[in-house]
Design a protein around this motif. Structure first.
Motif, short mmCIF file in Angstrom:
data_model
loop_
_atom_site.label_atom_id
_atom_site.label_comp_id
_atom_site.label_asym_id
_atom_site.label_seq_id
_atom_site.Cartn_x
_atom_site.Cartn_y
_atom_site.Cartn_z
N HIS A 131 -4.82 -55.64 63.73
CA HIS A 131 -5.49 -54.34 63.78
C HIS A 131 -4.56 -53.24 64.30
CE1 HIS A 131 -7.98 -51.28 65.93
NE2 HIS A 131 -8.62 -51.28 64.76
N GLN A 174 -1.30 -53.14 64.16
CA GLN A 174 -0.30 -52.85 63.14
C GLN A 174 -0.90 -51.98 62.04
OE1 GLN A 174 3.16 -53.77 62.99
NE2 GLN A 174 2.92 -52.10 61.49
N CYS A 175 -2.15 -52.29 61.67
CA CYS A 175 -2.84 -51.51 60.65
C CYS A 175 -3.04 -50.06 61.11
CB CYS A 175 -4.18 -52.16 60.33
SG CYS A 175 -5.15 -51.30 59.06
N MET A 176 -3.41 -49.89 62.37
CA MET A 176 -3.62 -48.54 62.89
C MET A 176 -2.33 -47.73 62.82
SD MET A 176 -6.81 -48.06 63.74
CE MET A 176 -6.89 -46.74 64.97
N ASP A 229 0.17 -48.29 60.77
CA ASP A 229 0.46 -48.08 59.35
C ASP A 229 -0.37 -46.93 58.76
OD1 ASP A 229 2.25 -50.15 59.44
OD2 ASP A 229 0.92 -51.62 58.50
N ASN A 230 -1.50 -46.66 59.42
CA ASN A 230 -2.40 -45.61 58.91
C ASN A 230 -2.31 -44.33 59.73
OD1 ASN A 230 -4.50 -46.51 56.61
ND2 ASN A 230 -3.90 -48.30 57.82
N ALA A 278 -8.28 -44.00 60.12
CA ALA A 278 -7.53 -45.21 60.43
C ALA A 278 -8.46 -46.33 60.87
CB ALA A 278 -6.48 -44.93 61.51
N ARG A 279 -9.44 -46.00 61.73
CA ARG A 279 -10.40 -47.01 62.18
C ARG A 279 -11.18 -47.60 61.01
NH1 ARG A 279 -10.35 -49.21 67.30
NH2 ARG A 279 -12.56 -49.62 67.07
N CYS A 337 -9.06 -50.02 59.07
CA CYS A 337 -8.60 -51.22 59.77
C CYS A 337 -9.71 -52.05 60.41
CB CYS A 337 -7.60 -50.82 60.86
SG CYS A 337 -6.15 -49.95 60.24
N LYS A 338 -10.95 -51.62 60.30
CA LYS A 338 -12.02 -52.30 61.02
C LYS A 338 -12.19 -53.77 60.60
CE LYS A 338 -15.81 -50.69 58.02
NZ LYS A 338 -17.10 -49.94 58.03
N LYS A 393 -10.00 -55.89 60.24
CA LYS A 393 -8.99 -56.72 60.91
C LYS A 393 -9.52 -57.35 62.20
CE LYS A 393 -5.70 -55.51 57.98
NZ LYS A 393 -5.10 -56.47 57.03
#
Length: 214
Positions: free
Chosen positions: A153, A155-157, A159-160, A198-199, A202-203, A205
């Motif tokens: 999560h 990392q995704c945040m 990335d976004n 972003a949330r 990525c939620k 994840k």
């Protein structure tokens, strides 16, 4: 507070170490601020009268317990009832059938102007005892899986577009959530459009129950 050594407990310890507002950026508002109270007082507080609700709706009384109810679910129902009566949030959402709070809806309420203060434990920490009790009743989770979920999560945040979102860490066998590198003086705004986007991206994840932790 005396916090259990669960992921949620560790995060709450950090949360209580600074004012409740430290985790958020909005403040003010007038949602019926009330004073602090003892835990014994809460047990006798009746829920506002209303028709029974479906899980996730916003009337005065949390919906019926699921089959095979757990102590965790029961404790969260008590916490939600407190938030609606003593905590100043009449529309605080029901817990999920898993017992975990519906953080997507909680954060949605907190993003409204003047409604972020007290969204975690009620105005003036009015529901802190109930929050502690719910955290203590939370079933133990696989900490390695929790860590991996929060790492993906984080990392995704980044990335976004939330570039300073920090990774979780393992401490004493427990996964400690990441997020804002300085909760006492937040470096990003949770109610900003970029953060919300972003949330949303990525939620998926995060495992159930971790969405309110980082």
């Amino acid at each position: 507070m005396s916090i259990p050594t669960t992921t949620a407990g560790l995060r709450l310890a950090a949360f209580v170490a600074v004012p409740v507002l430290a985790l958020t950026v909005a403040c003010g508002g007038n949602d019926g601020t009330t004073g602090t109270k003892s835990h014994d007082t809460v047990a006798d507080v009746p829920a506002p009268k209303s028709e029974p609700s479906e899980a996730g709706s916003t009337p005065g009384t949390p919906s019926a317990k699921p089959a095979g109810k757990s102590a965790f679910f029961d404790a969260q129902v008590v916490f939600v009832r407190c938030m609606r009566t003593e905590g100043g949030y009449k529309d605080y959402p029901d817990p999920k059938l898993s017992g975990h709070l519906d953080w997507e809806k909680v954060n949605e309420i907190g993003s409204q102007p003047g409604r972020n203060e007290g969204i975690k434990a009620g105005r003036n920490n009015a529901c802190l005892d109930e929050l502690q009790a719910a955290l203590a009743a939370e079933p133990k989770r696989d900490q390695q899986k929790a860590y991996e979920s929060m790492l993906a999560h984080a990392q995704c945040m980044r990335d976004n577009g939330i570039s300073r979102f920090t990774n979780p860490v393992m401490s004493g066998g427990n996964a400690v959530p990441g997020g804002d590198p300085n909760p006492a003086s937040p470096v990003y705004a949770p109610d900003s459009p970029a953060y919300k986007e972003a949330r949303a991206a990525c939620k998926s994840k995060l495992l159930d129950g971790l969405d309110g932790m980082q």
